[in-house]
Design a protein around this motif. Sequence first.
Motif, PDB file in Angstrom:
ATOM      1  N   GLY A  72       0.843  -1.192   0.000  1.00 54.34           N
ATOM      2  CA  GLY A  72       0.000   0.000   0.000  1.00 54.34           C
ATOM      3  C   GLY A  72       0.874   1.235   0.000  1.00 54.34           C
ATOM      4  N   HIS A  73       0.237   2.395  -0.027  1.00 55.84           N
ATOM      5  CA  HIS A  73       0.982   3.652   0.081  1.00 55.84           C
ATOM      6  C   HIS A  73       0.007   4.747   0.480  1.00 55.84           C
ATOM      7  CE1 HIS A  73      -0.585   5.207  -3.758  1.00 55.84           C
ATOM      8  NE2 HIS A  73      -0.419   3.997  -4.220  1.00 55.84           N
ATOM      9  N   LYS A  74       0.528   5.952   0.690  1.00 54.38           N
ATOM     10  CA  LYS A  74      -0.309   7.037   1.210  1.00 54.38           C
ATOM     11  C   LYS A  74      -0.528   8.164   0.203  1.00 54.38           C
ATOM     12  CE  LYS A  74       1.124   6.082   5.957  1.00 54.38           C
ATOM     13  NZ  LYS A  74       1.765   6.595   7.200  1.00 54.38           N
ATOM     14  N   THR A  81       0.988   4.921  -9.718  1.00 56.23           N
ATOM     15  CA  THR A  81       0.994   3.574 -10.308  1.00 56.23           C
ATOM     16  C   THR A  81       1.851   2.628  -9.469  1.00 56.23           C
ATOM     17  OG1 THR A  81       2.848   4.191 -11.750  1.00 56.23           O
ATOM     18  CG2 THR A  81       0.623   4.437 -12.658  1.00 56.23           C
ATOM     19  N   ILE A  82       2.080   2.988  -8.219  1.00 54.81           N
ATOM     20  CA  ILE A  82       2.966   2.190  -7.366  1.00 54.81           C
ATOM     21  C   ILE A  82       2.444   0.768  -7.189  1.00 54.81           C
ATOM     22  CG2 ILE A  82       3.862   1.932  -5.020  1.00 54.81           C
ATOM     23  CD1 ILE A  82       4.040   4.986  -4.883  1.00 54.81           C
ATOM     24  N   GLY A  86       4.384  -2.223  -8.905  1.00 54.83           N
ATOM     25  CA  GLY A  86       4.989  -3.115  -7.926  1.00 54.83           C
ATOM     26  C   GLY A  86       4.473  -4.532  -8.046  1.00 54.83           C
ATOM     27  N   THR A  87       3.164  -4.664  -8.227  1.00 57.67           N
ATOM     28  CA  THR A  87       2.561  -5.997  -8.356  1.00 57.67           C
ATOM     29  C   THR A  87       3.008  -6.684  -9.639  1.00 57.67           C
ATOM     30  OG1 THR A  87       0.661  -5.326  -7.027  1.00 57.67           O
ATOM     31  CG2 THR A  87       0.373  -7.246  -8.459  1.00 57.67           C
ATOM     32  N   LYS A  88       3.154  -5.920 -10.710  1.00 58.89           N
ATOM     33  CA  LYS A  88       3.660  -6.498 -11.960  1.00 58.89           C
ATOM     34  C   LYS A  88       5.052  -7.086 -11.743  1.00 58.89           C
ATOM     35  CE  LYS A  88       4.550  -5.418 -16.817  1.00 58.89           C
ATOM     36  NZ  LYS A  88       4.515  -4.357 -17.877  1.00 58.89           N
ATOM     37  N   ASN A  89       5.890  -6.394 -10.986  1.00 54.11           N
ATOM     38  CA  ASN A  89       7.237  -6.898 -10.697  1.00 54.11           C
ATOM     39  C   ASN A  89       7.190  -8.142  -9.811  1.00 54.11           C
ATOM     40  OD1 ASN A  89       8.450  -4.839 -12.179  1.00 54.11           O
ATOM     41  ND2 ASN A  89       8.673  -3.493 -10.408  1.00 54.11           N
ATOM     42  N   LEU A 135      -8.098   3.466  -8.793  1.00 51.20           N
ATOM     43  CA  LEU A 135      -7.790   3.173 -10.196  1.00 51.20           C
ATOM     44  C   LEU A 135      -6.546   2.301 -10.293  1.00 51.20           C
ATOM     45  CD1 LEU A 135      -8.479   3.718 -13.200  1.00 51.20           C
ATOM     46  CD2 LEU A 135      -6.975   5.724 -13.054  1.00 51.20           C
ATOM     47  N   ASP A 136      -5.549   2.614  -9.480  1.00 46.54           N
ATOM     48  CA  ASP A 136      -4.329   1.811  -9.471  1.00 46.54           C
ATOM     49  C   ASP A 136      -4.598   0.415  -8.917  1.00 46.54           C
ATOM     50  OD1 ASP A 136      -1.614   1.482 -10.025  1.00 46.54           O
ATOM     51  OD2 ASP A 136      -1.001   2.104  -8.013  1.00 46.54           O
ATOM     52  N   LYS A 137      -5.444   0.309  -7.899  1.00 47.50           N
ATOM     53  CA  LYS A 137      -5.822  -1.003  -7.364  1.00 47.50           C
ATOM     54  C   LYS A 137      -6.534  -1.845  -8.425  1.00 47.50           C
ATOM     55  CE  LYS A 137      -6.232  -0.202  -2.356  1.00 47.50           C
ATOM     56  NZ  LYS A 137      -5.469  -1.371  -1.901  1.00 47.50           N
TER      57      LYS A 137
END
Length: 210
Positions: A72-74, A81-82, A86-89, A135-137
């Motif tokens: 997650g992030h803030k 697009t973190i 990140g999930t793609k990696n 949107l990123d989720k």
Amino acid sequence: MKLLVIGGTGKTGHELIKQGLAQGHVITAVVRKPKKIKYSNPNLYVEKGDVLVPKSFERLVKGQDAVLSALGHKQFIIRTTILSRGTKNIVSAMSRNQVKRFICITSLGINDSKFKLGLYYTLFTIPFILYFYFLDKSKQEKIIMDSALEWTIVRPGQLTNGKKRTIYKHGSNVGHYILTKMISRADVAHFMLYILNTNSYLKSTVGITN
């Protein structure tokens, strides 16, 4: 089991580590700031890594039985697009190292669970505060669904810091179109660890609330 935990310095990630160790698992926590992990255990390995830099964590994926992501992030109100990058990696690293089981937290209110966080989130919070985050989720979920992994996407309701109760609802029809249903981070972690030992919800999304 040997488990790789992503996002271990967050509150849900902390619960995954704590409860996983209590169950006897061997935990490797990938974190950007290892000093934030304040406790030690013979079965806990804290490694510095960044999901946006694959070479910083890919070696840690090898030999794991499963990867659990509480990433997650803030940065809620700016375009980000973190999570998706990140999930793609993570997915790519797992595929290259032949690690199949992946359990990832996103949220109710995304894709086919749209509107299920209640009116407050549907009409105000998501469109005006969390729009880019959600949107990123959504992109994050698509990356997981398009993979060949044995994935499960866990969609909690509004997260709280309540105690672990182990009494909660889970399934495809969880959530509410009017009311905002909640769930403690401790119970989300408990559920993620529970489904590791079952064939429940393989290649499925699952909502979870009190």
